[in-house]
Design an enzyme around this catalytic site. Structure first.
Site, short mmCIF file in Angstrom:
data_model
loop_
_atom_site.label_atom_id
_atom_site.label_comp_id
_atom_site.label_asym_id
_atom_site.label_seq_id
_atom_site.Cartn_x
_atom_site.Cartn_y
_atom_site.Cartn_z
N LYS A 94 1.22 -43.70 -5.44
CA LYS A 94 1.41 -42.33 -4.96
C LYS A 94 0.83 -42.27 -3.55
CE LYS A 94 2.10 -37.81 -4.96
NZ LYS A 94 3.48 -37.30 -4.75
N ALA A 103 8.38 -30.65 -6.01
CA ALA A 103 7.49 -30.26 -4.91
C ALA A 103 6.07 -30.36 -5.44
CB ALA A 103 7.79 -28.85 -4.43
N GLY A 111 3.49 -31.54 -3.80
CA GLY A 111 2.51 -31.15 -2.77
C GLY A 111 1.46 -32.21 -2.50
N CYS A 153 7.67 -37.03 3.68
CA CYS A 153 7.44 -36.06 2.59
C CYS A 153 8.03 -34.72 3.01
CB CYS A 153 5.96 -35.90 2.30
SG CYS A 153 5.64 -34.51 1.17
N GLY A 171 17.59 -38.81 -7.27
CA GLY A 171 18.53 -39.18 -8.33
C GLY A 171 19.90 -39.50 -7.76
N GLY A 192 16.90 -44.35 -3.40
CA GLY A 192 17.67 -43.12 -3.57
C GLY A 192 18.76 -43.29 -4.61
C1 DHB Z 1 6.32 -35.27 -2.58
C2 DHB Z 1 6.23 -36.21 -1.58
C3 DHB Z 1 7.36 -36.92 -1.21
O1 DHB Z 1 7.34 -37.85 -0.22
C4 DHB Z 1 8.57 -36.66 -1.85
O2 DHB Z 1 9.67 -37.34 -1.49
C5 DHB Z 1 8.65 -35.73 -2.84
C6 DHB Z 1 7.52 -35.04 -3.21
C7 DHB Z 1 5.17 -34.44 -2.98
O3 DHB Z 1 4.09 -34.92 -3.32
O4 DHB Z 1 5.35 -33.21 -2.93
#
Ligand code: DHB
Length: 299
Positions: free
Chosen positions: A43, A68, A70, A126, A213, A239
């Site tokens: 992560k 999302a 965050g 992100c 997805g 992807g």
């Molecule tokens: C988050 C971060 C990402 O890079 C992504 O593609 C989707 C979600 C996140 O932690 O919100």
């Protein structure tokens, strides 16, 4: 037959666990390694701990997700033991780093290198948190600044994870190449929204999120193909990948390996082994004897 390599990272098969899925704990990363992923991305980690966005943080569509989260994470300083536990799975670990400044990206990358990760993936894409991710990934100069600074600070390979939400992804990839990135990961999720019509409000706490997805696969394949045509970068495709034919498609577009995230939700933790076996059968049927023969075959 399935062995491949991105930069100096040797892979037994072309499948890598994508960031954000089962990557928050050493124990879960190790488990995915034991189930067949050839390398694993953590992560995304930053300098400070974050709790992430309010719920709901994920909405399910038919065969796809919008999330999302965050960037919830404990901060890289609290992640040393998790890296040690993840490495017990015996596969290369790629530390994902984000920052709110060039200096923060450098600090996290150095910290993760110190904990023993085999490579870093810079999250320049992100879609859910202001002032990091896409703010860097949509600006070629900021991309090259981050990559150059991190390359000057660590010895391990540095991959830049790109967003497709730019006018010209080749311009961004070239900026990373000039800054001496060892490769790029293409692509991150695409900004999207779901409205809950019964309550007349966005379904996600953050209102918008990142779509992942099968729906985003054709966008990702196009991006990989364009980058492969115009640069000499090693490319990790990402992807919408969950089958052996999906992997073949990304390899033919020019990727040397692929990341699977939402595919874990679609097919379970066995997706790495299943997709690898499907790829092997495809290669036998179509008389390919190595991954190398597939890479860029459609260019
Ligand atoms: C988050 C971060 C990402 O890079 C992504 O593609 C989707 C979600 C996140 O932690 O919100």
């Amino acid at each position: 037959m399935l062995a491949t390599r991105v930069s100096t990272i040797q892979l037994q098969n072309p499948t890598i666990l994508a960031s954000g899925v089962l990557g928050s704990y050493g124990s879960s990363i190790r488990r995915v390694a034991e189930k067949g992923a050839a390398a694993l991305v953590t992560k995304s980690l930053g300098v400070e701990a974050r709790t992430g966005h309010n719920n709901p943080t994920v909405v399910e569509l038919e065969g796809a997700l919008i999330n999302a989260m965050g960037l919830p994470n404990p901060g890289y300083k609290a992640f040393g033991d998790e890296i040690t536990a993840a490495k017990a799975g015996g596969r290369p670990i790629i530390g994902s780093a984000y920052g709110f400044s060039v200096e923060e990206y450098v600090e996290v990358a150095r910290g993760l290198e110190g904990y023993g990760v085999d490579a870093v993936e810079l999250n320049l894409s992100c879609p859910n948190v202001a002032d990091t991710g896409t703010e860097f990934g949509q600006d070629p100069e900021l991309c090259s600044e981050v990559v150059r600074a991190v390359k000057g600070a660590v010895k391990i390979p540095v991959f830049a994870k790109l967003t497709a939400e730019v006018g010209d992804i080749v311009e961004i990839a070239k900026a990373c190449e000039e800054a001496k990135a060892d490769g790029v990961t293409a692509i991150n999720t695409l900004r999207a929204m779901k409205i809950d019509v019964r309550v007349r409000t966005p379904a996600l706490g953050n209102r918008t999120g990142g779509l992942s997805g099968p729906y985003i696969k054709p966008v990702a394949v196009r991006c990989v193909y364009e980058i492969a045509q115009e640069t000499d970068l090693d490319i990790i495709g990402c992807g919408g990948i969950s089958t052996g034919e999906d992997i073949a498609e990304f390899l033919m577009a020019g990727a040397k390996a692929v990341e699977i995230g939402t595919g874990v939700w679609l097919r379970g933790i066995g997706v790495f082994k299943k997709a690898s076996e499907e790829l092997e059968r495809f290669m036998q049927d179509y008389k390919y004897s190595s991954i190398e023969e597939l890479v860029g075959a459609a260019l």
